[in-house]
Scaffold this motif. Structure first.
Motif, short mmCIF file in Angstrom:
data_model
loop_
_atom_site.label_atom_id
_atom_site.label_comp_id
_atom_site.label_asym_id
_atom_site.label_seq_id
_atom_site.Cartn_x
_atom_site.Cartn_y
_atom_site.Cartn_z
N TRP A 118 0.82 -1.22 0.00
CA TRP A 118 0.00 0.00 0.00
C TRP A 118 0.85 1.27 0.00
O TRP A 118 0.35 2.35 0.25
CB TRP A 118 -0.94 -0.02 1.20
N HIS A 119 2.14 1.12 -0.27
CA HIS A 119 3.01 2.29 -0.31
C HIS A 119 2.62 3.17 -1.49
O HIS A 119 2.30 2.66 -2.58
CB HIS A 119 4.47 1.85 -0.43
N PRO A 120 2.63 4.50 -1.33
CA PRO A 120 2.26 5.39 -2.44
C PRO A 120 3.04 5.13 -3.72
O PRO A 120 2.49 5.26 -4.83
CB PRO A 120 2.55 6.79 -1.87
N ALA A 121 4.32 4.77 -3.59
CA ALA A 121 5.12 4.50 -4.79
C ALA A 121 4.60 3.28 -5.54
O ALA A 121 4.60 3.26 -6.78
CB ALA A 121 6.59 4.29 -4.40
N THR A 122 4.12 2.27 -4.80
CA THR A 122 3.57 1.08 -5.44
C THR A 122 2.26 1.39 -6.14
O THR A 122 2.02 0.97 -7.28
CB THR A 122 3.36 -0.04 -4.39
N ILE A 123 1.39 2.13 -5.46
CA ILE A 123 0.11 2.52 -6.04
C ILE A 123 0.33 3.32 -7.33
O ILE A 123 -0.31 3.07 -8.36
CB ILE A 123 -0.72 3.35 -5.05
N ALA A 124 1.26 4.28 -7.27
CA ALA A 124 1.55 5.11 -8.45
C ALA A 124 2.17 4.27 -9.57
O ALA A 124 1.86 4.47 -10.75
CB ALA A 124 2.49 6.24 -8.06
N PHE A 125 3.02 3.33 -9.20
CA PHE A 125 3.67 2.45 -10.18
C PHE A 125 2.63 1.64 -10.94
O PHE A 125 2.66 1.56 -12.18
CB PHE A 125 4.64 1.54 -9.44
N PHE A 126 1.69 1.05 -10.22
CA PHE A 126 0.63 0.29 -10.88
C PHE A 126 -0.23 1.19 -11.76
O PHE A 126 -0.62 0.81 -12.87
CB PHE A 126 -0.23 -0.43 -9.84
N ASP A 127 -0.53 2.36 -11.26
CA ASP A 127 -1.35 3.29 -12.04
C ASP A 127 -0.66 3.69 -13.33
O ASP A 127 -1.29 3.75 -14.40
CB ASP A 127 -1.67 4.52 -11.19
#
Length: 316
Positions: free
Chosen positions: A244-253
């Motif tokens: 749920w890290h913001p970098a992971t969310i942004a990466f998937f997006d």
């Protein structure tokens, strides 16, 4: 965002708190103050109304027990009495665990994807305040419990008014938020800062079934967060630390990966992440998140503090 409260309570030793609450009249006072709450426009309860609601006729006796609670579980104001934060938590805990009729659920099919065999023969059952997710088509993740995929704590009140799928979804939401709170360094029960340890299987081999003969699970590593104040303990795979890290969310997006962060499907996506023990002195762990031909790699120390985040590949 704010939360209304009546202020902080003075410090009590655990044995003193248990002694204060081990009296029927005192607990009835706490329950009365909770039952008379009318959020969000709650007002203090007058002495006479509180005494009448509790049903105590001897004012001296009532005043004695009320006085014992004041400053700890009850706060007095110019207009009457209210529960302190600690008093409210005590009553809420009792209500969440007892004020429902249904306290168990036989196994029922829910059909979500099994992260081990990718089948849909998944079921849930509920007993002893625990929701267990199992697969009827494979051995699951834990060999000592055939088919077991996960266990989530859920108070009995979580069953009220919900069908099985909704119960399952509410449990996923609850465990996700508690996990994220622990990772952020805030115990979801008492707000203290937890300690963390990592248990890493250095000889991990999945085999045909995915189960390791050394650690008896399909998970190579586990994070264990422990609150030294309230002794709340929380264990989860280390990939949860980046899920749920913001970098992971942004990466998937950025890579067009459709995700629902509070869903079961997103939770089990973490099993696709690569884990690597980079070094033991000093301890360094790496978790790599894949998407298309790109990767996102997190490096951690032994306290699961992120040391670096590196992107690789096209449009990383």
């Amino acid at each position: 965002m704010s939360e209304e409260g009546s202020g902080s309570s003075s410090s009590l030793l655990p044995e003193e708190a248990f002694s204060l609450l081990g009296n029927e009249t005192r607990f009835n006072i706490l329950r009365a103050l909770w039952e008379l709450l009318d959020p969000p426009e709650s007002r203090p309860i007058s002495y006479s109304n509180l005494m009448g609601y509790v049903g105590v006729r001897d004012s001296g006796n009532f005043n004695y027990h009320l006085g014992k609670l004041e400053g700890h579980f009850v706060e007095s104001t110019d207009d009457g009495y209210v529960l302190s934060d600690a008093g409210e938590q005590i009553v809420q805990t009792v209500v969440a665990g007892t004020a429902v009729e249904q306290t168990s659920m036989d196994p029922v099919h829910i059909g979500v994807i099994c992260p081990v065999c990718h089948g849909t023969g998944t079921t849930i059952r509920y007993d002893d305040e625990t929701l267990t997710v199992q697969c009827t088509e494979c051995d699951g993740i834990y060999p000592s419990r055939p088919g077991k995929l996960a266990e989530f704590h859920l108070p009995p009140a979580g069953l009220a008014g919900r069908d099985p799928v909704s119960v399952f979804e509410s449990a996923i939401t609850r465990v996700t938020l508690e996990t994220r709170s622990m990772i952020a360094g805030v115990c979801p029960r008492c707000a203290s800062e937890p300690t963390v340890e990592v248990d890493w299987c250095r000889e991990h081999e999945g085999g045909d079934s995915g189960l390791c003969d050394k650690c008896d699970t399909t998970m190579q590593s586990i994070s264990m967060y422990l609150c030294q104040t309230c002794k709340h303990i929380w264990r989860f795979p280390i990939w949860c630390n980046v899920l749920w890290h913001p970098a992971t969310i942004a990466f998937f997006d950025n890579h067009g990966v459709d995700i629902e962060p509070l869903s079961w499907n997103y939770y089990v996506r973490g099993r696709e992440f690569d884990q690597e023990l980079l070094s033991e002195d000093p301890p360094r762990l790496a978790i790599t998140v894949p998407a298309d031909d790109a990767t996102l790699q997190f490096t951690f120390d032994e306290s699961m503090t992120i040391l670096s985040v590196e992107r690789d590949g096209p449009d990383a």
